[in-house]
Write a protein that holds these residues in place. Structure first.
Motif, mmCIF file in Angstrom:
data_model
loop_
_atom_site.group_PDB
_atom_site.id
_atom_site.type_symbol
_atom_site.label_atom_id
_atom_site.label_comp_id
_atom_site.label_asym_id
_atom_site.label_seq_id
_atom_site.Cartn_x
_atom_site.Cartn_y
_atom_site.Cartn_z
ATOM 1 N N PHE A 112 -0.646 5.087 4.412
ATOM 2 C CA PHE A 112 -0.430 4.192 3.283
ATOM 3 C C PHE A 112 -1.000 2.818 3.590
ATOM 4 O O PHE A 112 -1.181 2.433 4.748
ATOM 5 N N VAL A 113 -1.299 2.071 2.538
ATOM 6 C CA VAL A 113 -1.753 0.684 2.677
ATOM 7 C C VAL A 113 -0.949 -0.172 1.702
ATOM 8 O O VAL A 113 -0.355 0.333 0.738
ATOM 9 N N ASN A 114 -0.937 -1.470 1.960
ATOM 10 C CA ASN A 114 -0.262 -2.411 1.072
ATOM 11 C C ASN A 114 -1.267 -3.053 0.122
ATOM 12 O O ASN A 114 -2.361 -3.455 0.532
ATOM 13 N N VAL A 115 -0.889 -3.146 -1.140
ATOM 14 C CA VAL A 115 -1.728 -3.773 -2.151
ATOM 15 C C VAL A 115 -0.986 -4.983 -2.698
ATOM 16 O O VAL A 115 0.132 -4.854 -3.218
ATOM 17 N N THR A 116 -1.608 -6.157 -2.582
ATOM 18 C CA THR A 116 -1.031 -7.387 -3.118
ATOM 19 C C THR A 116 -1.629 -7.653 -4.490
ATOM 20 O O THR A 116 -2.860 -7.713 -4.639
ATOM 21 N N LEU A 117 -0.762 -7.798 -5.489
ATOM 22 C CA LEU A 117 -1.187 -8.071 -6.857
ATOM 23 C C LEU A 117 -1.056 -9.571 -7.107
ATOM 24 O O LEU A 117 0.054 -10.110 -7.164
ATOM 25 N N LEU A 118 -2.196 -10.242 -7.240
ATOM 26 C CA LEU A 118 -2.204 -11.696 -7.269
ATOM 27 C C LEU A 118 -1.489 -12.285 -8.484
ATOM 28 O O LEU A 118 -0.845 -13.334 -8.389
ATOM 29 N N GLN A 119 -1.583 -11.641 -9.622
ATOM 30 C CA GLN A 119 -1.028 -12.227 -10.841
ATOM 31 C C GLN A 119 0.497 -12.240 -10.845
ATOM 32 O O GLN A 119 1.110 -13.068 -11.519
ATOM 33 N N ASN A 146 2.163 -11.701 -7.668
ATOM 34 C CA ASN A 146 2.526 -11.902 -6.262
ATOM 35 C C ASN A 146 3.421 -10.771 -5.750
ATOM 36 O O ASN A 146 4.306 -10.965 -4.914
ATOM 37 N N LYS A 147 3.159 -9.571 -6.244
ATOM 38 C CA LYS A 147 3.931 -8.396 -5.861
ATOM 39 C C LYS A 147 3.135 -7.571 -4.853
ATOM 40 O O LYS A 147 1.901 -7.484 -4.934
ATOM 41 N N VAL A 148 3.838 -6.974 -3.891
ATOM 42 C CA VAL A 148 3.198 -6.131 -2.890
ATOM 43 C C VAL A 148 3.765 -4.722 -3.011
ATOM 44 O O VAL A 148 4.993 -4.529 -3.001
ATOM 45 N N LEU A 167 -5.143 -4.230 0.575
ATOM 46 C CA LEU A 167 -5.956 -4.850 -0.466
ATOM 47 C C LEU A 167 -5.263 -6.048 -1.069
ATOM 48 O O LEU A 167 -4.013 -6.097 -1.118
ATOM 49 N N VAL A 168 -6.071 -6.969 -1.564
ATOM 50 C CA VAL A 168 -5.600 -8.053 -2.420
ATOM 51 C C VAL A 168 -6.465 -8.013 -3.677
ATOM 52 O O VAL A 168 -7.695 -8.155 -3.600
ATOM 53 N N ILE A 169 -5.856 -7.760 -4.830
ATOM 54 C CA ILE A 169 -6.625 -7.602 -6.061
ATOM 55 C C ILE A 169 -6.052 -8.513 -7.150
ATOM 56 O O ILE A 169 -4.864 -8.827 -7.157
ATOM 57 N N ASP A 170 -6.935 -8.924 -8.045
ATOM 58 C CA ASP A 170 -6.550 -9.840 -9.115
ATOM 59 C C ASP A 170 -5.965 -9.034 -10.269
ATOM 60 O O ASP A 170 -6.622 -8.806 -11.285
ATOM 61 N N LEU A 171 -4.724 -8.659 -10.126
ATOM 62 C CA LEU A 171 -4.044 -7.829 -11.126
ATOM 63 C C LEU A 171 -2.598 -8.305 -11.241
ATOM 64 O O LEU A 171 -1.989 -8.681 -10.242
#
Length: 355
Positions: free
Chosen positions: A272-279, A281-283, A351-355
């Motif tokens: 698994f990987v962690n995804v940070t949602l920038l809009q 600030n949720k991981v 990942l860090v994505i603009d979502l």
């Protein structure tokens, strides 16, 4: 000096004078199911078997429908068991009021199963705006069309348009079409009719599960094209097919492909990987090797999406950090700031994505 004023038609005045368009549409559709102030609607008027597990439905469209160019795709919205679904299909224009939609039933496909088994004459569907770059070429270069399965539908649209405009008289077009068995082949009578009228058009169907079986797309098929270096190649089918077409027809002047489903790739991604949602600030934690869009939906996060094929770009967002893999062709993406198509990309690292 006279002042000229535009007189509004009653229908336009009515729709522009009220705010609640849903209420307007409700009452308009009580009069005529296809009437709507703002929605592109269609009514099924005929349904036929095109091939095994493939149906063609003739649809009458309303005044809000926007015809795309031959070869483009339309978002199609249907309600199945009270839930609204969006899928993408290539349509063939029949005349000013009708289009043809051909659907191949796929395993566990909710919408394709609905069209194949439940859709009836008189039922309504809704359309979005057309998109796609695989349209009739503006040059007279030889055109090679490669299709697998239901990838034949945009090719039919292209060939029909080129015959309508007489472009087939001047431009050589070669169609190669792969299906499993003879019963899976669609539109053969149409192609035979076009070939009988245009010497520039030829087609060949390959049956990969017949006895003896024809080969899947490979270098020998590229060798059948006499002037490949000056030809334009379009390919549509599963991602494995389009990837092979890109490889074997790479010597062409131009190669464009559209994959409508993801073929199974060798996948050794685990963990698994962690995804940070920038809009927000949720991981969230998602598995490797699966489409990011589907993984986020499992977390009850609902990104905007459309075709789920990597074509319409509705789900695309900016990737600020991390590495991903394209599930259509296996390409790696490790650079920052790239556009990420969530529906056809899997995470390789955090990942860090603009979502």
């Amino acid at each position: 000096m006279h002042v000229l004023t535009k007189v509004k038609q009653p229908f336009n005045f009515f729709t522009e004078s009220v705010i609640d368009l849903d209420a307007v549409n409700f009452w308009l559709q009580k009069i005529n199911p296809l009437w709507s102030s703002n929605k592109a609607l269609g009514k099924i008027v005929q349904k036929d078997i095109a091939a095994d597990d493939m149906v063609s439905v003739m649809i009458q469209i309303n005044r809000n429908f926007k015809f795309g160019q031959a070869g483009q795709h339309h978002p199609v919205f249907v309600a199945v068991n009270g839930i609204r679904y969006e899928r993408t299909y290539s349509l063939t224009r029949l005349n000013a009021q009708h289009v043809l939609l051909t659907v191949k039933k796929v395993n566990a496909g909710i919408v394709s199963t609905w069209f194949s088994e439940q859709a009836e004459v008189g039922q309504l569907v809704e359309f979005g705006l057309p998109y796609g770059e695989m349209t009739v070429p503006k040059t007279a270069s030889p055109l090679v069309l490669l299709a697998a399965g239901s990838g034949i539908t945009p090719m039919l649209s292209l060939i029909k348009e080129m015959s309508k405009t007489q472009q087939l008289k001047e431009q050589p077009v070669k169609l190669m079409y792969w299906v499993k068995n003879k019963s899976d082949a669609a539109f053969l009578a149409r192609f035979e009719n076009i070939a009988s009228h245009y010497a520039n058009f030829s087609f060949h169907v390959f049956y990969t599960q017949a006895l003896p079986a024809d080969a899947r797309v490979n270098a020998s098929h590229a060798a059948l094209v006499t002037d490949l270096a000056n030809s334009i190649v379009y390919a549509c089918g599963p991602s494995g097919f389009t990837a092979a077409a890109e490889e074997h027809f790479a010597a062409a002047q131009n190669v464009q492909t559209e994959a409508f489903s993801m073929s199974a790739l060798v996948n050794d991604d685990i963990g698994f990987v962690n995804v940070t949602l920038l809009q927000t600030n949720k991981v969230v934690s998602i598995p490797k090797g699966v489409p990011i869009l589907a993984a986020l939906e499992q977390q009850n996060i609902k990104p905007k999406h459309g075709c789920r094929m990597g074509i319409c770009n509705k789900c695309a967002c900016n990737k600020a950090e991390g590495a991903t893999k394209n599930l259509v062709n296996g390409a790696q993406n490790t650079e920052r700031g790239n556009l990420l198509k969530l529906c056809v990309s899997s995470a390789q690292t955090d990942l860090v994505i603009d979502l």
